[in-house]
Design an enzyme around this catalytic site. Structure first.
Site, PDB file in Angstrom:
ATOM      1  N   ARG A   1      -1.781  47.398  40.281  1.00  0.00           N
ATOM      2  CA  ARG A   1      -3.232  47.469  40.473  1.00  0.00           C
ATOM      3  C   ARG A   1      -3.889  46.116  40.768  1.00  0.00           C
ATOM      4  NH1 ARG A   1      -6.159  47.332  35.393  1.00  0.00           N
ATOM      5  NH2 ARG A   1      -4.972  46.151  33.856  1.00  0.00           N
TER       6      ARG A   1
ATOM      7  N   GLU B   1       7.382  50.641  41.380  1.00  0.00           N
ATOM      8  CA  GLU B   1       6.452  49.563  41.030  1.00  0.00           C
ATOM      9  C   GLU B   1       6.979  48.246  41.564  1.00  0.00           C
ATOM     10  OE1 GLU B   1       4.800  48.586  37.127  1.00  0.00           O
ATOM     11  OE2 GLU B   1       5.155  50.666  36.524  1.00  0.00           O
TER      12      GLU B   1
ATOM     13  N   TYR C   1       9.496  43.515  40.070  1.00  0.00           N
ATOM     14  CA  TYR C   1       8.460  42.548  40.426  1.00  0.00           C
ATOM     15  C   TYR C   1       9.097  41.246  40.911  1.00  0.00           C
ATOM     16  CZ  TYR C   1       4.820  45.543  38.524  1.00  0.00           C
ATOM     17  OH  TYR C   1       3.955  46.590  38.314  1.00  0.00           O
TER      18      TYR C   1
ATOM     19  N   TRP D   1      10.846  45.884  26.571  1.00  0.00           N
ATOM     20  CA  TRP D   1       9.454  45.539  26.269  1.00  0.00           C
ATOM     21  C   TRP D   1       8.608  46.745  25.898  1.00  0.00           C
ATOM     22  CZ3 TRP D   1      12.126  43.830  30.580  1.00  0.00           C
ATOM     23  CH2 TRP D   1      12.048  44.626  31.719  1.00  0.00           C
TER      24      TRP D   1
ATOM     25  N   GLU E   1      11.124  51.761  33.074  1.00  0.00           N
ATOM     26  CA  GLU E   1      11.598  50.395  32.803  1.00  0.00           C
ATOM     27  C   GLU E   1      12.397  50.305  31.498  1.00  0.00           C
ATOM     28  OE1 GLU E   1       8.327  47.641  33.173  1.00  0.00           O
ATOM     29  OE2 GLU E   1       7.844  48.313  35.197  1.00  0.00           O
TER      30      GLU E   1
END
Length: 368
Positions: free
Chosen positions: A321, A289, A257, A191, A186
């Site tokens: 998760r 992800e 996401y 971040w 990422e």
């Protein structure tokens, strides 16, 4: 008849092409080579489903042998299992998600024995400040750990501890267990301390190249497939801006996401970029992800995720998760009686998706 013949030839060509492919590590173990080749072939036919920490804990439980939220919904385990090694660099006994590293090793062995695929992420602490992976208070972190930097020796101890963990991933007969390793992910966001605004493209590439070289040449680790994983991107140039090179990357991946209504379009854009690049560069493509607020979108599995990725040649998609600590975040996978459970069963039954029982029959670690 002619169309069927052409399709058959194309299918056979894909098999031949995939089975001649090689991972970037010239000393890769036989099982690692076989896994790479079989992933290359499988991505043209199926989509494996993955879940982070699936065997370790779930919606209301932790460390219960044999349990899996996914299995309790659809009757089968995932095909791909994600594990996190944050804090291995500190010499701690357990990860930043409070999972003991010896347990992770045992689960990785269990997954390998049943023919599944293991992938590892590493949210390592900031070696410059001592803060977490999310400590972005300094732009000196990456520069400081490269050769000649003030924190270089400390960073090498981080890699030494990582290598010790990886070295112990063996079967009883000494066979090394292949793992998909996804470091410094990422990075197109800012971040993490290795993110876009925290280091230059050349520094990021140098970090990748030093890491791979150190693990292969200094620590003799040759059972990894290396995965380059961005966050969302809009163009090929953005995806490749910090790409460290075809000679050390095996898997082209992206994380994305569901943060709002633009997700399906963004997902299709990222999937198109990554799969086209993978095809042209002879790499494996993955969605490493993802996740969504499933209580707000209980048909997300089929009507959002699967509908968007179905046209693309991705080897797997992994959702994050299901934490047992509710304060962390909500579950990104299904669990018994969850709002999305019925839709997930439809996702499971779709001919495109692959779970543990089917992947076990594929013998991904054997030559075809």
């Amino acid at each position: 008849m002619k169309l069927l013949s052409i399709l058959s030839l194309l299918f056979l060509a894909n098999i031949t092409w995939a089975q001649k492919s090689m991972p970037t590590d010239s000393k890769a173990t036989t099982e690692t080579i076989n896994l790479y080749r079989n992933l290359m072939q499988l991505q043209h036919e199926k989509l494996m489903f993955g879940h982070q920490d699936d065997l370790a804990y779930g919606h209301t439980w932790v460390f219960e042998e044999g349990r899996s939220d996914v299995k309790e919904v659809c009757g089968d385990y995932p095909a791909v299992y994600g594990w996190e090694l944050g804090h291995i660099e500190l010499g701690d006994a357990y990860s930043l998600d409070s999972v003991y590293f010896d347990k992770i090793q045992n689960w990785i062995k269990e997954v390998y024995d049943r023919g599944g695929v293991n992938t590892i992420s590493w949210h390592l602490r900031n070696p410059y400040t001592g803060g977490t992976a999310w400590d972005t208070s300094s732009k000196q972190a990456v520069k400081s750990i490269l050769p000649g930097g003030e924190k270089h020796e400390l960073f090498c101890t981080y890699l030494d501890r990582l290598a010790t963990f990886l070295e112990e991933l063996k079967t009883d007969d000494g066979t090394y267990i292949p793992v998909l390793f996804r470091p410094y992910h990422e990075h197109t966001g800012s971040w993490f301390w290795w993110g876009k605004n925290l280091c230059t493209p050349d520094e990021y590439k140098a970090l990748w190249r030093f890491t791979v070289g150190y693990l292969q040449n200094e620590k003799n680790i040759h059972h990894l497939l290396y995965s380059y994983s961005t966050d969302r991107v809009k163009t090929v140039d953005e995806y490749l801006e910090r790409y460290p090179g075809d000679d050390i990357v095996d898997i082209l991946a992206f994380d994305l996401y569901d943060r709002g209504p633009d997700y399906p379009e963004a997902l299709r854009t990222c999937a198109a970029i990554v799969t086209d690049l993978a095809k042209n560069r002879n790499k494996v493509a993955t969605m490493s992800e993802t996740g969504a607020s499933l209580s707000e979108n209980p048909e997300w599995w089929t009507k959002t995720l699967l509908e968007a990725v179905k046209p693309f040649d991705l080897s797997y998609v992994l959702v994050w998760r299901n934490p047992w600590k509710r304060a962390d975040h909500g579950a990104f996978g299904p669990y018994k009686n969850s709002p999305d459970a019925t839709d997930f069963v439809k996702f499971f039954n779709d001919p495109k998706t692959v779970f543990q029982k089917e992947v076990s029959k594929l013998n991904l670690y054997k030559s075809k």
